[in-house]
Design a protein around this motif. Structure first.
Motif, short mmCIF file in Angstrom:
data_model
loop_
_atom_site.label_atom_id
_atom_site.label_comp_id
_atom_site.label_asym_id
_atom_site.label_seq_id
_atom_site.Cartn_x
_atom_site.Cartn_y
_atom_site.Cartn_z
N LEU A 132 -14.64 63.08 19.74
CA LEU A 132 -14.51 63.16 18.29
C LEU A 132 -15.59 62.34 17.59
CD1 LEU A 132 -10.64 62.83 17.86
CD2 LEU A 132 -12.03 64.91 17.76
N VAL A 133 -15.91 61.18 18.13
CA VAL A 133 -16.88 60.28 17.49
C VAL A 133 -18.23 60.32 18.21
CG1 VAL A 133 -17.35 57.90 16.82
CG2 VAL A 133 -15.00 58.76 16.75
N GLY A 134 -18.20 60.19 19.52
CA GLY A 134 -19.45 60.13 20.29
C GLY A 134 -20.06 61.47 20.60
N ARG A 135 -19.28 62.57 20.37
CA ARG A 135 -19.76 63.93 20.65
C ARG A 135 -20.21 64.08 22.11
NH1 ARG A 135 -16.91 66.78 17.38
NH2 ARG A 135 -17.68 67.05 15.28
N ARG A 136 -19.38 63.52 23.00
CA ARG A 136 -19.62 63.65 24.43
C ARG A 136 -18.38 64.25 25.10
NH1 ARG A 136 -21.10 58.45 23.28
NH2 ARG A 136 -19.16 57.69 24.19
N LEU A 137 -18.60 65.06 26.12
CA LEU A 137 -17.50 65.55 26.95
C LEU A 137 -17.29 64.58 28.10
CD1 LEU A 137 -18.39 69.37 27.14
CD2 LEU A 137 -16.81 68.22 25.56
N ILE A 158 -10.33 82.33 25.62
CA ILE A 158 -10.91 81.08 25.12
C ILE A 158 -11.73 81.35 23.87
CG2 ILE A 158 -13.00 81.26 26.57
CD1 ILE A 158 -12.65 78.16 27.04
N ALA A 159 -11.72 80.38 22.95
CA ALA A 159 -12.48 80.50 21.70
C ALA A 159 -13.72 79.60 21.81
CB ALA A 159 -11.62 80.08 20.51
N PRO A 160 -14.86 80.16 22.18
CA PRO A 160 -16.06 79.35 22.46
C PRO A 160 -16.45 78.42 21.31
CG PRO A 160 -16.40 81.63 23.13
CD PRO A 160 -15.11 81.60 22.37
N GLY A 161 -16.89 77.23 21.68
CA GLY A 161 -17.40 76.27 20.72
C GLY A 161 -16.37 75.38 20.06
N THR A 162 -15.09 75.66 20.31
CA THR A 162 -14.04 74.94 19.58
C THR A 162 -13.69 73.59 20.21
OG1 THR A 162 -12.41 76.24 20.81
CG2 THR A 162 -12.99 77.01 18.62
N GLN A 163 -14.38 73.22 21.28
CA GLN A 163 -14.16 71.88 21.84
C GLN A 163 -14.58 70.79 20.86
OE1 GLN A 163 -16.53 73.98 22.58
NE2 GLN A 163 -18.20 73.14 23.80
N TRP A 164 -15.40 71.15 19.88
CA TRP A 164 -15.89 70.17 18.90
C TRP A 164 -15.06 70.16 17.62
CZ3 TRP A 164 -18.65 67.31 21.73
CH2 TRP A 164 -19.46 67.85 22.73
N ASP A 165 -14.10 71.06 17.48
CA ASP A 165 -13.29 71.11 16.26
C ASP A 165 -12.50 69.81 16.07
OD1 ASP A 165 -14.19 73.70 16.13
OD2 ASP A 165 -12.20 74.62 16.06
N LEU A 166 -12.51 69.29 14.88
CA LEU A 166 -11.69 68.14 14.57
C LEU A 166 -10.22 68.57 14.54
CD1 LEU A 166 -13.80 66.47 11.74
CD2 LEU A 166 -13.67 65.82 14.16
N PRO A 167 -9.32 67.74 15.04
CA PRO A 167 -7.91 68.15 15.17
C PRO A 167 -7.13 67.99 13.86
CG PRO A 167 -8.20 65.96 16.10
CD PRO A 167 -9.57 66.43 15.69
N THR A 168 -7.66 68.54 12.79
CA THR A 168 -7.01 68.45 11.48
C THR A 168 -5.70 69.23 11.49
OG1 THR A 168 -9.19 68.29 10.45
CG2 THR A 168 -7.31 68.79 9.00
N ASN A 169 -4.61 68.53 11.23
CA ASN A 169 -3.26 69.12 11.21
C ASN A 169 -2.85 69.71 12.56
OD1 ASN A 169 -2.92 68.51 8.45
ND2 ASN A 169 -4.01 70.38 7.86
N PHE A 170 -3.48 69.26 13.65
CA PHE A 170 -3.06 69.70 14.99
C PHE A 170 -1.77 68.97 15.36
CE2 PHE A 170 -6.99 71.41 17.43
CZ PHE A 170 -7.44 72.07 16.30
N GLU A 171 -0.78 69.69 15.80
CA GLU A 171 0.46 69.07 16.26
C GLU A 171 0.20 68.37 17.59
OE1 GLU A 171 5.14 70.26 17.09
OE2 GLU A 171 3.75 71.73 16.26
N HIS A 172 0.55 67.10 17.68
CA HIS A 172 0.32 66.28 18.87
C HIS A 172 -1.16 66.24 19.27
CE1 HIS A 172 4.63 66.20 19.24
NE2 HIS A 172 4.69 67.50 19.42
N ASP A 226 -12.98 63.63 35.77
CA ASP A 226 -13.23 62.72 34.65
C ASP A 226 -14.55 62.00 34.78
OD1 ASP A 226 -10.84 63.22 33.34
OD2 ASP A 226 -10.00 61.22 33.68
N ALA A 227 -15.12 61.66 33.63
CA ALA A 227 -16.18 60.65 33.58
C ALA A 227 -15.53 59.27 33.62
CB ALA A 227 -16.99 60.82 32.29
N PRO A 228 -16.29 58.22 33.89
CA PRO A 228 -15.70 56.88 33.96
C PRO A 228 -14.98 56.44 32.69
CG PRO A 228 -17.89 56.87 34.93
CD PRO A 228 -17.71 58.22 34.29
N THR A 229 -15.36 57.01 31.53
CA THR A 229 -14.74 56.60 30.27
C THR A 229 -13.43 57.32 29.96
OG1 THR A 229 -16.07 58.24 29.09
CG2 THR A 229 -16.95 55.99 29.23
N ALA A 230 -13.06 58.31 30.77
CA ALA A 230 -11.83 59.07 30.52
C ALA A 230 -10.64 58.42 31.22
CB ALA A 230 -12.00 60.51 30.99
#
Length: 281
Positions: A132-137, A158-172, A226-230
């Motif tokens: 969300l902030v660092g724009r890294r997977l 799958i909806a391509p490109g939506t991994q970057w969508d901000l979770p506005t009003n996303f439940e949980h 996972d990456a080490p930060t996950a």
């Protein structure tokens, strides 16, 4: 989707740029013919056995909607774990996106059975600050079908490109509002992999399983990395016996986040996704 080289001895290195471009762009990439059909049939036999066993144990299988289950398993319960975890494409994708210190944190399988309904559009877990902030997977999910998928078998969408969508009003943090659905449906791609194909995706890319209108189940293996930060290892219980661990190549051992045990313990499924339980018509 890339195509595997015919001769593994002369197989070229997989380039970092298209891997990064695919996963940071569409959010999913694939490799056709990564494994032979005989290898996949063996995997299918192992999954069928493990699925039958899980259904008999309380907490052995998690519902992911009507007539749809997820089962987390022990790596040594399938005969092809080492082949999968050390496949050159899998290693190349992990290193390119997650870095050289990536960790395997989960292995399991999804089974959409006949009669499974459309799932709601969702992410597999809330997006972390890294994204969300660092724009890294910082995590990836690899999927491997055990059957040739057809349109009526409830293919993955799958909806391509939506991994970057901000979770506005996303439940949980995982379930977008219904008002977003037209956008996802416009972008949606249905995946029809064949036995031997493998894909890698960000679990944050909005996706769903569709209705299985056939008379066949559609099992698919899932490998979570996972990456080490996950921190996705906290959601799972990857167990390996000390005896089996000792047989693994050191190059694989260093990429496992697991609990070493003398004897395997039954896994009580813990990562329930309540929003998937109802399904959609």
């Amino acid at each position: 989707m890339e195509k595997a080289a015919a001769n593994p001895l002369t197989q070229p290195a997989y380039e970092t740029a298209p891997i990064m471009g695919g996963l940071y762009g569409d959010g999913i990439i694939g490799l056709k013919g990564a494994f032979g059909r005989e290898w996949v049939q063996q995997l299918g036999e192992d999954i069928a056995r493990l699925y039958a066993d899980a259904l008999q144990r309380p907490g052995g299988a998690l519902g992911r909607g009507p007539k749809r289950h997820y089962v987390e398993i022990h790596p040594e319960s399938i005969r092809g774990f080492v082949d999968l975890a050390t496949h050159p494409w899998v290693v190349a994708v992990c290193e390119a996106v997650l870095g050289p210190d990536y960790k395997i944190v989960e292995i399991g399988f999804d089974v959409p059975n006949p009669g499974a309904m459309n799932q709601p559009w969702h992410r597999d877990f809330p997006a972390p600050d890294d994204t969300l902030v660092g724009r890294r997977l910082n995590s990836l999910a690899f999927n491997l079908t055990t059957v040739d998928v057809t349109e009526d078998m409830g293919p993955f969408e799958i909806a391509p490109g939506t991994q970057w969508d901000l979770p506005t009003n996303f439940e949980h943090g995982m379930f977008p509002p219904k008002s977003n659905s037209p956008r996802y449906e416009q972008r949606a791609q249905r995946k029809l992999p064949q036995m031997g194909d493998i894909s890698a995706r960000s679990a944050l890319t909005i996706h769903r399983g569709t209705a299985n209108q056939s008379d066949k189940s559609r099992p698919a293996l899932v490998l979570g990395v996972d990456a080490p930060t996950a921190n996705n290892a906290e959601r799972h219980d990857l167990q390996i016996t000390r005896a089996y661990y000792a047989t693994l190549p050191e190059s694989l051992q260093q990429h496992l986040t697991c609990r070493l045990v003398d004897e395997l313990e039954p896994i009580v499924q813990g990562h329930t996704i309540e929003g998937l339980m109802m399904g959609e018509a």
